[in-house]
Design an enzyme around this catalytic site. Sequence first.
Site, PDB file in Angstrom:
ATOM      1  N   ASP A 252       6.139  46.111   8.737  1.00 52.10           N
ATOM      2  CA  ASP A 252       5.739  47.030   7.679  1.00 52.10           C
ATOM      3  C   ASP A 252       4.882  46.244   6.689  1.00 52.10           C
ATOM      4  OD1 ASP A 252       7.411  45.461   6.192  1.00 52.10           O
ATOM      5  OD2 ASP A 252       8.929  46.988   5.865  1.00 52.10           O
TER       6      ASP A 252
ATOM      7  N   ASP B 197      11.749  53.927  13.674  1.00 54.10           N
ATOM      8  CA  ASP B 197      12.595  52.767  13.396  1.00 54.10           C
ATOM      9  C   ASP B 197      13.643  53.200  12.397  1.00 54.10           C
ATOM     10  OD1 ASP B 197      10.579  52.672  11.022  1.00 54.10           O
ATOM     11  OD2 ASP B 197      12.195  51.322  10.446  1.00 54.10           O
TER      12      ASP B 197
ATOM     13  N   CYS C 114      29.002  55.046  28.469  1.00 57.53           N
ATOM     14  CA  CYS C 114      28.012  54.033  28.118  1.00 57.53           C
ATOM     15  C   CYS C 114      28.111  52.849  29.068  1.00 57.53           C
ATOM     16  CB  CYS C 114      28.241  53.570  26.677  1.00 57.53           C
ATOM     17  SG  CYS C 114      27.112  52.282  26.138  1.00 57.53           S
TER      18      CYS C 114
ATOM     19  N   CYS D 100      26.704  49.892  28.469  1.00 56.88           N
ATOM     20  CA  CYS D 100      26.382  48.628  27.802  1.00 56.88           C
ATOM     21  C   CYS D 100      27.475  47.604  28.038  1.00 56.88           C
ATOM     22  CB  CYS D 100      26.130  48.846  26.304  1.00 56.88           C
ATOM     23  SG  CYS D 100      27.606  48.812  25.256  1.00 56.88           S
TER      24      CYS D 100
ATOM     25  N   CYS E  64      30.838  48.289  26.218  1.00 55.92           N
ATOM     26  CA  CYS E  64      31.681  49.353  26.777  1.00 55.92           C
ATOM     27  C   CYS E  64      32.191  49.007  28.172  1.00 55.92           C
ATOM     28  CB  CYS E  64      30.917  50.672  26.790  1.00 55.92           C
ATOM     29  SG  CYS E  64      30.642  51.312  25.117  1.00 55.92           S
TER      30      CYS E  64
ATOM     31  N   HIS F  58      26.337  47.584  20.898  1.00 52.71           N
ATOM     32  CA  HIS F  58      26.596  48.946  21.380  1.00 52.71           C
ATOM     33  C   HIS F  58      25.707  49.978  20.698  1.00 52.71           C
ATOM     34  CE1 HIS F  58      28.304  52.678  22.660  1.00 52.71           C
ATOM     35  NE2 HIS F  58      28.279  53.031  21.381  1.00 52.71           N
TER      36      HIS F  58
END
Lengths: 418, 418
Positions: free
Chosen positions: B103, B312, B350, B352, B355, B381
């Site tokens: 930014d 974002d 999930c 990931c 998980c 996560h």
Amino acid sequence: MLESAPLLQSERMSISFHVDSTSGKAHRGRLLTPHAEIETPVFMPVGTVASVKGVPQDTLEELGAQIILGNTYHLYLRPGVQTVRRMGGLHGFMAWPRAILTDSGGFQVFSLNELRKINEEGVTFRSHLDGSSHFFSPESAMEAQIGLGADIIMTFDECTEYPADRARARASMEMTARWAARSKKYFEEHKHEVPWGGNAHVGTDAFVRPVDQGRTNASVPTRSEQTQALFGIVQGGMDRELRRESAERTIEIGFPGYAIGGLSVGEPRELTREIVESTLEHLPADKPRYLMGVGTPEEIVEYANLGVDMMDCVLPTRAARHGLLFTSEGKVSIKQARYAQDPAPLDPNCACRVCQRYSRAYLRHLYASNEVLAQVLNTIHNLSFYLDTMRRVRHSISLGEESRFLSSVWSRPKPGTQ
Amino acid sequence: MLESAPLLQSERMSISFHVDSTSGKAHRGRLLTPHAEIETPVFMPVGTVASVKGVPQDTLEELGAQIILGNTYHLYLRPGVQTVRRMGGLHGFMAWPRAILTDSGGFQVFSLNELRKINEEGVTFRSHLDGSSHFFSPESAMEAQIGLGADIIMTFDECTEYPADRARARASMEMTARWAARSKKYFEEHKHEVPWGGNAHVGTDAFVRPVDQGRTNASVPTRSEQTQALFGIVQGGMDRELRRESAERTIEIGFPGYAIGGLSVGEPRELTREIVESTLEHLPADKPRYLMGVGTPEEIVEYANLGVDMMDCVLPTRAARHGLLFTSEGKVSIKQARYAQDPAPLDPNCACRVCQRYSRAYLRHLYASNEVLAQVLNTIHNLSFYLDTMRRVRHSISLGEESRFLSSVWSRPKPGTQ
């Protein structure tokens, strides 16, 4: 690797230890536990409350950690033994399929100083978290450790303060011996209650995730045939004779492994070494010998050289949190401004994921900016350095290269190239 | 994928954007930047000071993060632009080979309230770190962002406060337009100074580690032929007409991508949606459209549905640090006692690494014990959930499944099984 002998001895059911090669006083061996086979000499990272601070379990696996240590005192207070037991013991609770050792809580309880009272029965102490009152005895410390379900657990001992006169050191050592006998008695009567044991009173199906089961060492026999292993602890202050007597009395009670406790309590390093060396002479070489709570990278090499098989220490993880990093070129205090624009890796001889990817400049920035990633990466590197150091020590023992082994790995110019 | 056209247009040299499919107002596309090709709509994790708090870069790669965001204000203060430039820009400094967006510092500077003064020239502000005085103008903000070397950088804008009356919103929007022109002018005159550019004034060999080079997308053309891409920002408060005018004036200046700024500043969510929807109508669909600083999982789906290509938000990472976790079954406040002995994974749908391995009981324990691993695992996560959500959104657009796409991914009973 584990002989299929009848399950008569408790040693047979819990762990087995094989010395494969020796070099001087040093042993290279394999320690088979219910959850993993461990190559010795081994360094055990400390995971006080079921977490090696900041490091995910899969990263510990990648680093080659074979066994980690949990602290009974902390786990007893939070999350509590019953919670851990219901989750299948520490292995299930923290999703760590390899080996675990828990201490007995003795060292932590004695460290509370103002907050505890000791008598023959045990120790009354106040929680450092909320001031609540608790009581540990040899029996309750065993009950807690059986509930936590580590592969190796420790007798409840009194860690003699330093300095202590001979009378005090003797009285303390003798109480530790009596507590060792009580610890063993309780353990033998209750060892079937381990959460992952076949005869466990509490169901083991509560939480063993498939992914963890898949990762378990395939060479490990059925859990239901196994129990934890209880190690005895030698005390006796800084008195070689008391240490000898403590060793003999502990061996007489009989354990599958022996630890040297009560060191690194403020005494000079030379004295530590002297007590370790003399005590080891009285401990059987066919049982694992565990030196508790040491040390620097040079020291763990030195103690392995003296014949120690197992060590643990908070130094690599704690120092990492303070920006103190161990490298093949010496200690690095990453907070220093001199590293602010240093593009080099932390340790040019290190293959860890931190040294392979990040610059000193970046690590310095993370630390200076108080970013959590600083602790994560610093801890990964320091643990990698310790585990690599022990890997090289084991390799040297196999080669019988005593002279190279005797020299400090740390002070070598380029250990990574050997 | 990138046509080898002559390097005449700055857009061609910086990024190229291809829309592959549409479903309703939503686009699925590919944004080719100097460091990586990005599939859109994309969610960009926030890495304020060159670190997505608590998450190592290799984990971000495994999660599929294609582009991350850095904050110029923070990086300018610490470690400073010159340090980052000497380390090869942000990519070299933080060892991140994929795309980065910075930014302009405008939003942070305006958030300082008591600590800043604005005039036509720019903004004088005091550091939140040490109170030291600094000055940002469109020119100095461009200079900083060129030194940081992100793939995509932003014009220096004024983020209009909420509420603001029409006169105030108009004056602010008009200054943003003038600052956009000044930003572009400075950028065009200095864009060759990017640390990784072939014509850079500062050497680029200082720190590009081999391991990072190897990971770079092979389809990306030579860096020396490329520059950063400067995006314009539409302001105008909550007034649709001012937003339209701001869009037209920004387009007239001409940028390879357009952002909608000045939202999520305290206004009701319905108003946010209304302004986003109306502003998008005035932005070209063949250029990436970036909505800054939003939102919840439902909202990012909704905005992608409206035609937003890039988003974002600090929400997934910040909420993770407070134990607030996003799952396919709704929000989970992992600190709650109800999870203390819950053996289930955080999100059964999930995939990931959190998980797949850990229980809610363990995550709850880590959080309750203030363990650093809580932040690490929670953040992994939540980012996984956001990135997966956008992956599903892209898949739905490809299939033209508008109706499924229009419904919130979050409120579906079992998104993981689709």
